[in-house]
Scaffold this active site. Structure first.
Site, PDB file in Angstrom:
ATOM      1  N   ASP A 259       0.855  -1.171   0.000  1.00  0.00           N
ATOM      2  CA  ASP A 259       0.000   0.000   0.000  1.00  0.00           C
ATOM      3  C   ASP A 259       0.902   1.235   0.000  1.00  0.00           C
ATOM      4  OD1 ASP A 259      -3.067   0.744   0.508  1.00  0.00           O
ATOM      5  OD2 ASP A 259      -1.806   2.226   1.516  1.00  0.00           O
ATOM      6  N   ASN A 267      -2.474  12.795  -4.225  1.00  0.00           N
ATOM      7  CA  ASN A 267      -3.554  13.221  -5.115  1.00  0.00           C
ATOM      8  C   ASN A 267      -4.053  14.613  -4.762  1.00  0.00           C
ATOM      9  OD1 ASN A 267      -3.837  11.127  -6.978  1.00  0.00           O
ATOM     10  ND2 ASN A 267      -5.122   9.914  -5.617  1.00  0.00           N
ATOM     11  N   ASP A 276      -1.538   9.157 -10.768  1.00  0.00           N
ATOM     12  CA  ASP A 276      -1.442   8.120 -11.800  1.00  0.00           C
ATOM     13  C   ASP A 276       0.010   7.857 -12.180  1.00  0.00           C
ATOM     14  OD1 ASP A 276      -4.170   7.917 -11.790  1.00  0.00           O
ATOM     15  OD2 ASP A 276      -4.483   9.035 -13.660  1.00  0.00           O
ATOM     16  N   GLU A 302      -4.541   2.240  -4.603  1.00  0.00           N
ATOM     17  CA  GLU A 302      -3.096   2.250  -4.406  1.00  0.00           C
ATOM     18  C   GLU A 302      -2.595   0.961  -3.759  1.00  0.00           C
ATOM     19  OE1 GLU A 302      -4.768   4.439  -0.743  1.00  0.00           O
ATOM     20  OE2 GLU A 302      -5.298   4.063  -2.832  1.00  0.00           O
TER      21      GLU A 302
END
Length: 410
Positions: A259, A267, A276, A302
């Site tokens: 993770d 983000n 991304d 993620e």
């Protein structure tokens, strides 16, 4: 006589109609999906071949420069374009000199060598040499492509083109040992009629092989797309679960769950485009370290998962630590800004938690949560069920030392 039964001109007209129909289908395939670039070459193959056979059919009328000279030149160009199509189909380079070589050699010989223009058997020998070369080369290329992509029709197509090359080459000794006569503007002989029938069958079967290979390629691409994560290009959750469950029964291995740390903050701070970019860079970095047989996927968002068959906990933990350091050393530059990345990894092995994937994943996920709670950017093993109770019992059995607060109060 078989030559009296098989009319060459009629056979050529049938070939013309067949190749025209296939050419239309090929054009439709190419317009529908431009990824099938080979269909463009094969469409030209069919139409050029159609024009060649229509000229063959007109030989009884005359005009040898067109019906013989141009007709044979176009036939060789059709084979050259077919060769180019198979090269493109297997993502190999196409050499223009090779495409033009056959028609060019034929044109020079027909125009400037009287022994070729004036002798039907010499024309048979030269055209057979050129077409045999293209056919055998196609067969070899198709056969070589078996290792890179498994298509059911590939092996059969390779054998088909190789055998056609061998059969077509037999026209050469026949033209030497039993020269054909000239009748109605074309060769007239029992063996020439048989070879003309084989050429007609080859043209139909070649067209079918091309269409089937395109269909199989399309199905393979669809299957691959359904098993692949669109953003990162690695396996998706569904294909990963399907593949892992084939390794679990009776096997050993360790599941790693990854993770990315503070991904939401990336983000929120840098935008989803940066997020991304981080996901793609992370996937590429981990993929570059995978050992043979390892399965790696984007599990969702993620979160990623890696199954290492045959790896016990010790070996898997060492490998996961290498991956963690690699990710920590990685940075992603997006719009001039450098983004640091780290990852937390939870591990659970089959030997401890069994071969049930849900149980294995739950254990690895718990270890991942513990790694997050412990400060992130670390590797944690899953603790076996009951390990916590055993630790409490061990502590209760330990004697109380006088330095403890309880002893002092007593």
């Amino acid at each position: 006589m078989i030559a009296d039964v098989i009319d060459i001109s009629t056979l050529m007209i049938c070939t013309f109609l067949s190749t025209m129909v296939v050419g239309i289908f090929m054009l439709q395939v190419w317009f529908t999906d431009r990824r099938h670039a080979a269909a463009g070459y094969w469409c030209l193959t069919m139409w050029v071949g159609s024009l060649a056979t229509s000229l063959y059919a007109l030989r009884p009328i005359g005009f040898p420069m067109l019906t013989v000279g141009l007709g044979n030149g176009l036939a060789m160009l059709a084979y050259a374009l077919m060769w180019a199509g198979f090269r493109v189909f297997d993502r190999r380079p196409v050499y223009r000199l090779v495409v033009l070589a056959g028609p060019f050699v034929w044109s020079l010989a027909y125009l400037f060598v009287p022994q070729v223009a004036g002798d039907v058997n010499n024309r048979i020998i030269l055209s057979s040499l050129i077409i045999t070369a293209y056919s055998v080369w196609m067969g070899v290329d198709i056969w070589r492509g078996r290792g890179g992509e498994t298509l059911p029709t590939r092996t059969m197509s390779a054998i088909f083109f190789l055998s056609h090359g061998v059969i077509y080459s037999l026209r050469i000794p026949m033209a030497v040992l039993s020269p054909a006569g000239l009748g109605n503007g074309t060769a007239h002989s029992p063996w020439f009629a048989v070879f003309s029938l084989e050429l007609f069958a080859h043209t139909i079967l070649a067209a079918i092989a091309m269409l089937v290979l395109i269909k199989e390629r399309g199905e393979a691409l669809y299957r691959q797309a359904s098993r692949t994560d669109a953003l990162t290009g690695i396996a998706n959750r569904g294909s990963f679960l399907e593949d892992v469950r084939t390794h679990l029964p009776g096997g050993a291995g360790t599941l790693m769950v990854f993770d990315l740390d503070r991904f939401k903050a990336i983000n929120d701070t840098h935008g989803h485009g940066a997020g991304d970019a981080v996901l793609k860079r992370f996937s590429a970095r981990i993929s570059s370290w995978l050992e043979e047989g390892m399965l790696f996927c984007r599990f969702g968002g993620e979160e990623f998962a890696l199954f290492a068959p045959g790896h016990d906990m010790e070996r898997a933990e060492a490998f996961a630590e290498v991956l963690r350091r690699e990710v920590a050393a990685m940075s992603v530059v997006c719009e001039g800004r450098e983004i640091g990345v780290s990852v937390s990894i939870g591990l659970a092995d089959v030997a401890t938690f069994g071969a049930d994937f849900d149980h294995l994943h739950s254990a690895a996920d718990s270890a991942l949560y513990a790694a997050k709670e412990a400060g992130r950017n670390r590797v944690m093993r899953a603790a076996p069920a009951g390990a916590g109770l055993a630790d409490v019992a061990r502590r209760m059995r330990e004697p109380v030392t006088p330095a403890s607060g309880l002893a002092a109060s007593g």
